[in-house]
Write an enzyme that holds these catalytic residues in place. Structure first.
Site, PDB file in Angstrom:
ATOM      1  CG  MET A 166      49.981 -40.900   6.482  1.00 10.67           C
ATOM      2  SD  MET A 166      49.947 -42.338   7.607  1.00 10.67           S
ATOM      3  CE  MET A 166      50.484 -43.641   6.470  1.00 10.67           C
ATOM      4  CD  GLN A 223      47.817 -35.504  -0.430  1.00  8.65           C
ATOM      5  OE1 GLN A 223      48.512 -35.218   0.539  1.00  8.65           O
ATOM      6  NE2 GLN A 223      46.643 -36.100  -0.310  1.00  8.65           N
ATOM      7  CB  CYS A 263      47.013 -31.280   5.434  1.00 12.23           C
ATOM      8  SG  CYS A 263      48.268 -31.169   6.738  1.00 12.23           S
ATOM      9  CE  LYS A 314      43.675 -38.684   3.111  1.00  4.64           C
ATOM     10  NZ  LYS A 314      43.520 -37.790   4.263  1.00  4.64           N
ATOM     11  CG  ASN A 331      41.660 -41.316   5.450  1.00  2.00           C
ATOM     12  OD1 ASN A 331      42.030 -40.174   5.691  1.00  2.00           O
ATOM     13  ND2 ASN A 331      42.364 -42.362   5.820  1.00  2.00           N
ATOM     14  CG  ASP A 353      38.652 -43.493  13.525  1.00  6.89           C
ATOM     15  OD1 ASP A 353      39.782 -42.981  13.617  1.00  6.89           O
ATOM     16  OD2 ASP A 353      37.647 -43.055  14.113  1.00  6.89           O
TER      17      ASP A 353
END
Length: 331
Positions: free
Chosen positions: A19, A72, A102, A141, A204, A206
């Protein structure tokens, strides 16, 4: 046990999501202490890195106590991404993760992040060439697709695996959804249940309660849960989930002393790593959750998020500890 290359992970590992301005070394250290099994750096711009941009280079800082840790990177230009691989490899991460998910406009507008979901062939080519470039495991990801009409995640995951991707983490939303609505884990389960898939498939989106982590593990059969927003200002989330896995019961509330100590350590580590200005600024987003639930807290929070002098912020922590030492948090 899931593996990323030769890295053997625990059964159903919990991963701290990459993040921006959140998963820096100070916060990663706190999460690791509280049970995160795998951590990722903030995402690093390939264009920034090859131009030696200070902020991008700084994000390559990793520490032994964090391992296994992945760096990342994001970008859409083949030459830049390959140069980035060479630079990143010098930091000796346990794996290198490619951000194909992203949704932020400034990233997507350059064809990077989730923008590349419009060009699955380029996504595959980039992954293939990066795998060839290094002996460090390459992971990905991504999201379900660009929008609901273009979800091909089962095919995409298979193609990425076939060119050498060692693990895939999938956010259960499309780019069009951004962070709205509910994450849909069913397509992620379809990836996992594809008989041709043999690499770890992490879910990934929630996972914000221990019960949801259990659901992702037991009902959807995924290999691990990647935790993002639920961890901000709450590094204990990993410990809470693991306690629930083990006992079926919720961990008792985190005391005010623990919360203040974590906030204090977080701020001090941030200042030590990035200096007073950024250290103070970039920890602000955590304070609401560090002290969530305390009544009549607005004045204290205001001090924490508006003070530029770290002495004032530390003083606010001391006031909280003094004035709320008897406060009992609910479970």
């Amino acid at each position: 046990m899931p593996k990323i290359g030769d890295i053997v992970l625990p059964e159903f590992p919990l991963l701290l999501a990459p993040m921006e301005d959140v998963s820096d070394p100070p916060f990663r250290a706190l999460c690791k202490e509280q049970g995160a099994d795998v951590v990722y750096t903030e995402f690093v711009s390939s264009e920034g890195l090859i131009r030696n941009a200070a902020k991008s280079v700084m994000k390559l800082d990793i520490y032994e106590k964090e391992r296994p840790v992945g760096i990342q990177i994001f970008g859409a230009n083949m030459d830049s991404m390959l140069q980035t691989i060479d630079i990143v490899a010098e930091s000796k991460p346990d794996f290198i993760d490619i951000n194909f998910g992203c949704p932020v406009k400034k990233v997507v507008s350059k064809g990077a992040g989730a923008g590349i979901l419009k060009d699955v062939c380029l996504m595959e080519q980039l992954t293939a060439e990066m795998v060839k470039r290094t002996s460090i495991p390459i992971t990905v990801k991504t999201r379900l697709g660009w929008d609901h009409e273009s979800i091909r995640i089962v095919e995409v995951a298979e193609r990425l695996q076939d060119v050498g991707c060692q693990a895939i983490a999938i956010h259960g939303r499309t780019r069009a959804q951004m962070y709205k609505g509910n994450a849909d884990w069913k397509p992620i389960a379809q990836v996992k249940n594809n008989p041709r898939m043999h690499i770890p498939v992490f879910g990934n989106g929630d996972v914000d309660t221990p019960e949801k982590a259990v659901e992702m593990r037991d009902s959807y059969g995924l290999d691990g849960a990647m935790i993002g927003r639920a961890s901000i200002g709450n590094p204990w989330f990993f410990k809470q989930v693991k306690h629930f896995f083990k006992t079926g019961e919720h961990l008792g509330p985190i005391s005010i002393e623990e919360r203040v100590e974590a906030a204090r350590r977080h701020l001090q580590m941030s200042i030590d790593w990035k200096g007073e200005v950024l250290g103070v600024f970039e920890t602000r987003r955590h304070y609401t959750n560090y002290f969530k639930g305390i009544p009549h807290f607005k004045d204290y929070r205001t001090k924490m998020v508006t003070s530029d002098d770290p002495k004032d912020v530390f003083a606010a922590f001391d006031e909280v500890l003094e004035n709320f030492s008897d406060y009992q948090f609910s479970s």
